[in-house]
Design an enzyme around this catalytic site. Structure first.
Site, PDB file in Angstrom:
ATOM      1  N   LYS A 173      34.495   8.385  35.097  1.00 15.31           N
ATOM      2  CA  LYS A 173      35.526   8.669  36.107  1.00 15.31           C
ATOM      3  C   LYS A 173      36.890   8.309  35.493  1.00 15.31           C
ATOM      4  CE  LYS A 173      38.037   7.061  39.889  1.00 15.31           C
ATOM      5  NZ  LYS A 173      39.240   7.549  39.211  1.00 15.31           N
ATOM      6  N   GLY A 226      39.605  -2.338  34.887  1.00 16.47           N
ATOM      7  CA  GLY A 226      40.635  -2.175  35.906  1.00 16.47           C
ATOM      8  C   GLY A 226      40.984  -3.522  36.520  1.00 16.47           C
ATOM      9  N   GLY A 255      37.244  -4.597  40.570  1.00 13.77           N
ATOM     10  CA  GLY A 255      36.056  -5.036  39.827  1.00 13.77           C
ATOM     11  C   GLY A 255      35.117  -5.853  40.702  1.00 13.77           C
ATOM     12  N   GLU A 286      35.859  -5.453  32.870  1.00 14.11           N
ATOM     13  CA  GLU A 286      37.044  -5.826  32.079  1.00 14.11           C
ATOM     14  C   GLU A 286      38.205  -5.786  33.057  1.00 14.11           C
ATOM     15  OE1 GLU A 286      37.365  -6.531  28.842  1.00 14.11           O
ATOM     16  OE2 GLU A 286      35.276  -6.240  28.305  1.00 14.11           O
ATOM     17  N   CYS A 302      46.584  -5.261  29.872  1.00 14.56           N
ATOM     18  CA  CYS A 302      45.801  -6.331  30.514  1.00 14.56           C
ATOM     19  C   CYS A 302      45.997  -7.670  29.815  1.00 14.56           C
ATOM     20  CB  CYS A 302      44.332  -5.945  30.518  1.00 14.56           C
ATOM     21  SG  CYS A 302      43.767  -5.405  28.902  1.00 14.56           S
ATOM     22  N   GLU A 332      49.250 -11.300  38.403  1.00 14.11           N
ATOM     23  CA  GLU A 332      49.409 -10.247  37.392  1.00 14.11           C
ATOM     24  C   GLU A 332      50.408  -9.219  37.913  1.00 14.11           C
ATOM     25  OE1 GLU A 332      46.226  -7.337  36.746  1.00 14.11           O
ATOM     26  OE2 GLU A 332      46.492  -7.640  34.598  1.00 14.11           O
TER      27      GLU A 332
END
Ligand code: NAD
Length: 489
Positions: A176, A229, A234, A251, A285, A385
């Site tokens: 995806k 993501g 997640g 991740e 990230c 973040e």
């Protein structure tokens, strides 16, 4: 008229089952770049069905490992031969500077496939000398159908980071692509078809996370969801995957520190942390988002870091002189801009950049790289973040306080340490809870080196040998070899 791009199910290009499309915008202009299928649950059903059939046919998984590897090597060659086209598309879709797409994204995508294309011939089981008269050995088998879910910041690299090991190990895959930047992932359909991958082994279904991502996660025939993501999504995937006891690899997000010790080479640290902080507009990230610095070198570092940052050329990402392009989407621009305003509201000081678009660049999702000083560990900009070009600098007294600061986060993806003292470097590397520690460098990733997060940055590792094993099941075979049958009763 913008291009209408197809997705890829069972070796066929197709549109969504209900014909719906999603608009993909160019972040430099906010003009329509392409329309892609808005995949449906029915499309996911078709794609997983095709992958299941391909798995059950055995054609791919029973092929000699070296032959599977050859398909990956061929795919890598095709990407390399079309590198200019891939790089241009990645830049127009994501907004990252063309020099980055050319130097990092596309070569690394090809390199991941090459690495796993070669490594797979070494995918070996073990023999286990458990007892005399018994042969005990293990086989590494593919898991079956893998669902791969991709974010928008490094779409081509991260798709290949999943496809390389998953396909090498003999699995079939449904990918995806990222909703905001799906185009290079969709281009991989032609690459793998030309490389000779059998139909149904790779399927690519574009669309929203809520529809396509969720249907893939929920599908009972998917044995593993490999997700990259945000931590929030997640964790949702992990909860949903638990219903079918699916394997997950996650991740996820980060808030990585750059820890600068008193004896650091400050000029080197400024160079390295600028790269660590602002590569890909800071939409990375493992970006160096929190500079935690010894108070004795704070002022010198700040002066040089701000001067270096102010010189970064922000602008059209297709211009080869540009070092920072626009953020991926106007919604994301708003979120990053709001974080900057929050930093100011909470009392931090902006040294450069700010929450507004730079003059002359109002049409795109641009921000100037932003540095905050006077940041305390309780502030939102220090803890959450932000995922944009926004860096905080906080001074601490001595190495113990710096070690504590580095670990004062829910995340644990990466950290860099800047020092000239080997002993301090390695002692601190042992103390920081993060999946990657860089010494006097930041943002280096290699196909051979496992990559992933501690704490809320993830579960499992991608890349390296570990990354290949993560797409296999281990089967133990125990054989009785003695002449007499085993008897107990
Ligand atoms: P995101 O979590 O919003 O989306 C990632 C993918 O998940 C997209 O394809 C999205 O459509 C899909 N998705 C959304 N909702 C879903 C659902 N309910 N079920 C299944 N799939 C769903 O992340 P993003 O905004 O695309 O990317 C930015 C995030 O990715 C940041 O947090 C960043 O740190 C993280 N990231 C991590 C790594 C790593 O290696 N650790 C690498 C790159 C990006």
């Amino acid at each position: 008229m913008a291009d209408r791009v197809d997705m890829f199910i069972n070796g066929q290009k197709c549109q969504a089952s209900d014909g719906a499309t999603l608009e993909v915008l160019n972040p430099a202009t906010n003009e329509l770049l392409a329309q892609v299928p808005a995949g449906t649950a029915e499309d996911v059903q078709q794609a997983v069905g095709a992958a299941t059939e391909a798995h059950e046919s055995g054609e791919w998984r029973s092929m000699p490992a070296a032959d599977r590897g050859s398909v990956l090597l061929k795919a890598a060659e095709i990407i390399t031969s079309r590198a200019d086209e891939f790089a241009r598309m990645e830049t127009m879709d994501v907004g990252k500077p063309i020099i980055e797409s050319e130097a990092f994204d596309i070569p690394m995508a090809a390199e991941h496939l090459t690495y796993y294309g070669r490594l797979v011939v070494d995918l070996l089981g073990e023999t286990i000398p458990a007892m005399p008269g018994v042969l005990d050995y293990t086989l590494r088998e593919p898991m079956g159908v893998i669902g791969g879910i991709i974010p928008w910041n490094f779409p081509c690299v991260l798709a290949c980071r999943k496809l390389g090991p998953a396909l090498a190990a003999g699995n079939c895959v449904v990918i995806k692509p990222a909703t905001w930047a799906p185009l290079t992932t969709l281009m991989l359909a032609d690459v793998f078809q030309e490389a000779g991958l059998p139909s149904g082994v790779l399927n690519i279904v574009s669309g929203s996370g809520e529809t396509v991502g969720a249907a893939l996660t929920d599908h009972p025939a998917v044995r593993k969801v490999s997700f990259t993501g945000s931590t929030e999504v997640g964790c949702t995937i992990m909860r949903r995957a638990s219903d079918e006891a699916k394997c997950v690899s996650l991740e996820m997000g980060g808030k990585s520190p750059a820890v600068v010790l008193a004896d650091a080479d400050i000029d080197g640290a400024v160079e390295g942390i600028t790269f660590g902080a602002f590569l890909a507009q800071g939409e990375c990230c493992c970006a160096a988002t929190r500079v935690c610095i010894d108070a004795s070198v704070h002022d010198e570092f700040v002066e040089k870091f701000v001067a270096k940052t102010k010189a970064i050329q922000v602008g059209d990402p297709l211009d080869p002189d540009t070092k920072m392009g626009p953020l991926v989407h106007r919604e994301h621009w708003q979120s990053v801009s709001d974080y900057i305003k929050k930093g100011v509201d909470e009392g931090a000081t902006i040294l450069c950049g700010g929450p507004d678009k730079p003059t002359g660049l109002e049409a795109g999702n641009y921000l100037s790289p932003t540095i905050f000083a006077n940041v305390t560990p309780d502030m939102t900009i220090y803890r959450e973040e932000i995922f944009g070009p926004v860096i905080t600098i906080t001074a601490f007294e001595g190495i113990d306080a710096l070690a504590q600061a580095a670990n004062d986060t829910d995340y644990g993806l990466a950290a860099s340490i800047w020092t000239q003292d080997l002993r301090d470097a390695h002692n601190l590397a042992a103390q920081i809870a993060a999946g990657t520690i860089w010494l006097n460098v930041h943002n280096f990733v290699f196909s051979q080196a496992p990559y992933g997060g501690y704490k809320q940055s993830g579960i499992g590792r991608e890349l390296g040998r570990e990354g290949l094993l993560a797409y296999t099941e281990t089967k133990t075979v125990i054989a009785w070899l003695a002449d007499e049958p085993f008897a107990w009763y």
